[in-house]
Write a protein that holds these residues in place. Structure first.
Motif, PDB file in Angstrom:
ATOM      1  N   MET A  75     -76.270  59.544  38.723  1.00 34.45           N
ATOM      2  CA  MET A  75     -75.361  58.696  37.955  1.00 34.45           C
ATOM      3  C   MET A  75     -74.157  58.279  38.783  1.00 34.45           C
ATOM      4  SD  MET A  75     -75.489  60.677  34.289  1.00 34.45           S
ATOM      5  CE  MET A  75     -74.185  59.665  33.603  1.00 34.45           C
ATOM      6  N   ILE A  76     -73.625  59.216  39.582  1.00 33.49           N
ATOM      7  CA  ILE A  76     -72.467  58.905  40.430  1.00 33.49           C
ATOM      8  C   ILE A  76     -72.830  57.840  41.464  1.00 33.49           C
ATOM      9  CG2 ILE A  76     -70.962  59.862  42.223  1.00 33.49           C
ATOM     10  CD1 ILE A  76     -70.864  62.441  40.605  1.00 33.49           C
ATOM     11  N   ILE A  77     -74.027  57.964  42.044  1.00 26.51           N
ATOM     12  CA  ILE A  77     -74.458  56.972  43.032  1.00 26.51           C
ATOM     13  C   ILE A  77     -74.703  55.611  42.373  1.00 26.51           C
ATOM     14  CG2 ILE A  77     -76.334  56.352  44.606  1.00 26.51           C
ATOM     15  CD1 ILE A  77     -76.594  59.284  45.306  1.00 26.51           C
ATOM     16  N   LEU A  78     -75.329  55.601  41.202  1.00 27.79           N
ATOM     17  CA  LEU A  78     -75.602  54.333  40.508  1.00 27.79           C
ATOM     18  C   LEU A  78     -74.315  53.640  40.062  1.00 27.79           C
ATOM     19  CD1 LEU A  78     -78.715  55.332  38.354  1.00 27.79           C
ATOM     20  CD2 LEU A  78     -78.668  53.881  40.389  1.00 27.79           C
ATOM     21  N   MET A  79     -73.315  54.436  39.687  1.00 29.53           N
ATOM     22  CA  MET A  79     -72.025  53.856  39.289  1.00 29.53           C
ATOM     23  C   MET A  79     -71.131  53.560  40.478  1.00 29.53           C
ATOM     24  SD  MET A  79     -71.004  55.838  35.760  1.00 29.53           S
ATOM     25  CE  MET A  79     -71.062  57.467  36.478  1.00 29.53           C
ATOM     26  N   LYS A  80     -71.654  53.848  41.694  1.00 26.97           N
ATOM     27  CA  LYS A  80     -70.956  53.549  42.951  1.00 26.97           C
ATOM     28  C   LYS A  80     -69.611  54.256  43.049  1.00 26.97           C
ATOM     29  CE  LYS A  80     -73.252  49.095  43.471  1.00 26.97           C
ATOM     30  NZ  LYS A  80     -73.106  47.632  43.651  1.00 26.97           N
ATOM     31  N   LEU A  81     -69.545  55.462  42.475  1.00 22.86           N
ATOM     32  CA  LEU A  81     -68.336  56.271  42.610  1.00 22.86           C
ATOM     33  C   LEU A  81     -68.334  57.030  43.935  1.00 22.86           C
ATOM     34  CD1 LEU A  81     -68.103  57.740  38.994  1.00 22.86           C
ATOM     35  CD2 LEU A  81     -66.906  55.762  39.934  1.00 22.86           C
ATOM     36  N   MET A  82     -69.521  57.219  44.510  1.00 24.06           N
ATOM     37  CA  MET A  82     -69.639  57.924  45.782  1.00 24.06           C
ATOM     38  C   MET A  82     -70.822  57.330  46.532  1.00 24.06           C
ATOM     39  SD  MET A  82     -70.223  62.015  46.427  1.00 24.06           S
ATOM     40  CE  MET A  82     -68.830  62.435  45.399  1.00 24.06           C
ATOM     41  N   ASN A  83     -70.642  57.138  47.837  1.00 25.79           N
ATOM     42  CA  ASN A  83     -71.691  56.490  48.613  1.00 25.79           C
ATOM     43  C   ASN A  83     -72.764  57.455  49.119  1.00 25.79           C
ATOM     44  OD1 ASN A  83     -70.577  53.914  48.392  1.00 25.79           O
ATOM     45  ND2 ASN A  83     -69.163  54.283  50.096  1.00 25.79           N
ATOM     46  N   ASN A  84     -72.375  58.704  49.429  1.00 21.54           N
ATOM     47  CA  ASN A  84     -73.367  59.634  49.976  1.00 21.54           C
ATOM     48  C   ASN A  84     -74.027  60.433  48.860  1.00 21.54           C
ATOM     49  OD1 ASN A  84     -71.568  61.689  49.250  1.00 21.54           O
ATOM     50  ND2 ASN A  84     -70.612  61.715  51.273  1.00 21.54           N
ATOM     51  N   SER A  85     -75.013  61.210  49.243  1.00 25.62           N
ATOM     52  CA  SER A  85     -75.815  61.940  48.266  1.00 25.62           C
ATOM     53  C   SER A  85     -75.608  63.451  48.386  1.00 25.62           C
ATOM     54  CB  SER A  85     -77.300  61.597  48.454  1.00 25.62           C
ATOM     55  OG  SER A  85     -77.683  61.829  49.803  1.00 25.62           O
ATOM     56  N   THR A  86     -74.357  63.866  48.570  1.00 26.03           N
ATOM     57  CA  THR A  86     -74.052  65.285  48.756  1.00 26.03           C
ATOM     58  C   THR A  86     -74.414  66.093  47.518  1.00 26.03           C
ATOM     59  OG1 THR A  86     -72.219  64.657  50.199  1.00 26.03           O
ATOM     60  CG2 THR A  86     -72.253  66.926  49.395  1.00 26.03           C
ATOM     61  N   ILE A  87     -74.092  65.581  46.337  1.00 28.09           N
ATOM     62  CA  ILE A  87     -74.362  66.308  45.091  1.00 28.09           C
ATOM     63  C   ILE A  87     -75.870  66.442  44.880  1.00 28.09           C
ATOM     64  CG2 ILE A  87     -74.042  66.285  42.587  1.00 28.09           C
ATOM     65  CD1 ILE A  87     -71.426  64.835  43.022  1.00 28.09           C
ATOM     66  N   MET A  88     -76.622  65.365  45.115  1.00 33.15           N
ATOM     67  CA  MET A  88     -78.079  65.426  44.979  1.00 33.15           C
ATOM     68  C   MET A  88     -78.691  66.432  45.952  1.00 33.15           C
ATOM     69  SD  MET A  88     -79.168  61.450  44.536  1.00 33.15           S
ATOM     70  CE  MET A  88     -80.855  61.909  44.885  1.00 33.15           C
ATOM     71  N   THR A  89     -78.202  66.426  47.180  1.00 33.06           N
ATOM     72  CA  THR A  89     -78.722  67.363  48.177  1.00 33.06           C
ATOM     73  C   THR A  89     -78.453  68.803  47.771  1.00 33.06           C
ATOM     74  OG1 THR A  89     -78.315  65.706  49.904  1.00 33.06           O
ATOM     75  CG2 THR A  89     -78.673  67.978  50.614  1.00 33.06           C
ATOM     76  N   THR A  90     -77.257  69.062  47.233  1.00 30.71           N
ATOM     77  CA  THR A  90     -76.929  70.410  46.757  1.00 30.71           C
ATOM     78  C   THR A  90     -77.880  70.847  45.649  1.00 30.71           C
ATOM     79  OG1 THR A  90     -74.596  70.026  47.288  1.00 30.71           O
ATOM     80  CG2 THR A  90     -75.096  71.845  45.787  1.00 30.71           C
ATOM     81  N   ALA A  91     -78.190  69.945  44.727  1.00 31.00           N
ATOM     82  CA  ALA A  91     -79.109  70.272  43.630  1.00 31.00           C
ATOM     83  C   ALA A  91     -80.509  70.584  44.152  1.00 31.00           C
ATOM     84  CB  ALA A  91     -79.163  69.109  42.638  1.00 31.00           C
ATOM     85  N   ILE A  92     -80.979  69.818  45.128  1.00 34.23           N
ATOM     86  CA  ILE A  92     -82.320  70.041  45.676  1.00 34.23           C
ATOM     87  C   ILE A  92     -82.386  71.364  46.442  1.00 34.23           C
ATOM     88  CG2 ILE A  92     -84.032  69.161  47.283  1.00 34.23           C
ATOM     89  CD1 ILE A  92     -83.814  67.695  44.596  1.00 34.23           C
ATOM     90  N   LEU A  93     -81.335  71.661  47.209  1.00 40.53           N
ATOM     91  CA  LEU A  93     -81.294  72.931  47.930  1.00 40.53           C
ATOM     92  C   LEU A  93     -81.283  74.113  46.968  1.00 40.53           C
ATOM     93  CD1 LEU A  93     -78.726  72.075  50.761  1.00 40.53           C
ATOM     94  CD2 LEU A  93     -81.207  72.187  50.940  1.00 40.53           C
TER      95      LEU A  93
END
Length: 323
Positions: A75-93
């Motif tokens: 949601m953060i990436i789709l709303m363009k609040l953040m450009n990188n995927s740090t939160i997604m990577t943390t969830a996958i790890l």
């Protein structure tokens, strides 16, 4: 664990969930595939042990929290609040149980039956690794932490299932190091999954839960030889099957000039080999009733496992030389 119709049903839908993740080009369907795999894996984890309920609840909570973090990152990436995927990577790890998010998998694996233990260390890793290959941020530090955690913390473990879990964490470090090359990490995962299946099968055959029980176990010698070959292969001893996949990772890391990771992989692999050899030493050297050279019965399945381990690396190198 007996395979009844219910287990087959849930296992089939778990595989369907993984296939949805692999075949989708939409983040929403990928998330749905992850949730389908989660829900159908929970009944497979059920066993006769009382602590299995605690294990199921821990697994459900961790996977649910990581799924929530994954959706939030999307949601953060789709709303363009953040450009990188740090939160997604943390969830996958967190979903994979990679260090420093590894504590939950060590406590979850203890009461699991062989089928559930095999699935949680093999098939359940495919979808998160595929998603991780889409991310663009650097995870070199995660590779270093995972390699150190999986090797060092496994030294003081006496439970076989926890040792296998730490071994899985260590090998996840190898896979993540080559995450940008789908062919290499997928080949590594397939071969390592085959080794995990064979190792868990042998431990289930000799009915051992702790390392010290291997001293008093008087199973057929051929089963112990099979365990010895499997553990050496998982440690990357040439010319066994596990050496071929580690060689692929080392070649990839050298090509990318990741010298620190290469040094840690080589040094810490010797640490992992130490606790593999500790198990094989207790298995073979304390076989009191039968001479070491006397094998009373040769079974087809253990012999096949040994042959596969021995011929795989020469076969791969020969094919590579011909091409």
């Amino acid at each position: 664990m007996k395979i009844n119709s219910s287990k087959v049903f849930f296992l089939s839908f778990m595989i369907v969930g993984v296939m949805i993740c692999l075949c989708s080009n939409n983040w929403l369907f990928i998330w749905a595939g992850l949730e389908l795999s989660l829900i159908t894996f929970l009944p497979i984890m059920q066993s006769k042990f009382i602590v299995s309920s605690e294990s199921i609840m821990k697994y459900f909570l961790i996977q649910s929290i990581s799924s929530g973090i994954l959706i939030m990152g999307l949601m953060i990436i789709l709303m363009k609040l953040m450009n990188n995927s740090t939160i997604m990577t943390t969830a996958i790890l967190m979903k994979m149980g990679v260090a420093p998010f590894h504590s939950w998998i060590i406590s979850v694996v203890e009461p699991l039956q062989p089928l559930a233990l095999t699935l949680i260390l093999t098939i359940s890793k495919i979808a998160p690794l595929m998603i991780l290959s889409f991310t663009q941020i650097s995870i070199s530090m995660i590779v270093v932490i995972t390699l150190i955690t999986g090797s060092v913390l496994g030294l003081n473990q006496s439970a076989i299932k926890k040792l296998i879990a730490y071994s899985s964490i260590f090998n996840l470090g190898f896979m993540i190091a080559a995450i940008k090359n789908n062919y290499i990490w997928l080949t590594y995962l397939i071969v390592y999954s085959l080794l995990i299946v064979m190792t868990i099968w042998v431990f289930n055959k000799i009915n051992s839960i702790y390392i010290n029980q291997l001293i008093f176990n008087e199973e057929l010698m051929v089963n112990k030889y099979t365990l010895w070959i499997n553990l050496l292969s998982m440690g990357g001893m040439p010319p066994l099957m596990g050496f071929s996949i580690k060689l692929m990772i080392v070649e990839f890391v050298i090509s990318k000039m990741m010298i620190t990771n290469l040094f840690l992989m080589i040094v810490l692999s010797t640490v992992v080999m130490f606790y593999y050899l500790r198990m094989t030493y207790l298995t073979l050297m304390f076989y009191s009733y039968t001479p070491k050279w006397s094998v009373s019965s040769v079974k087809k399945m253990p012999s096949l496992v040994i042959v596969i381990n021995l011929i795989m690396t020469p076969l791969v190198l020969m094919i590579k030389a011909l091409n």
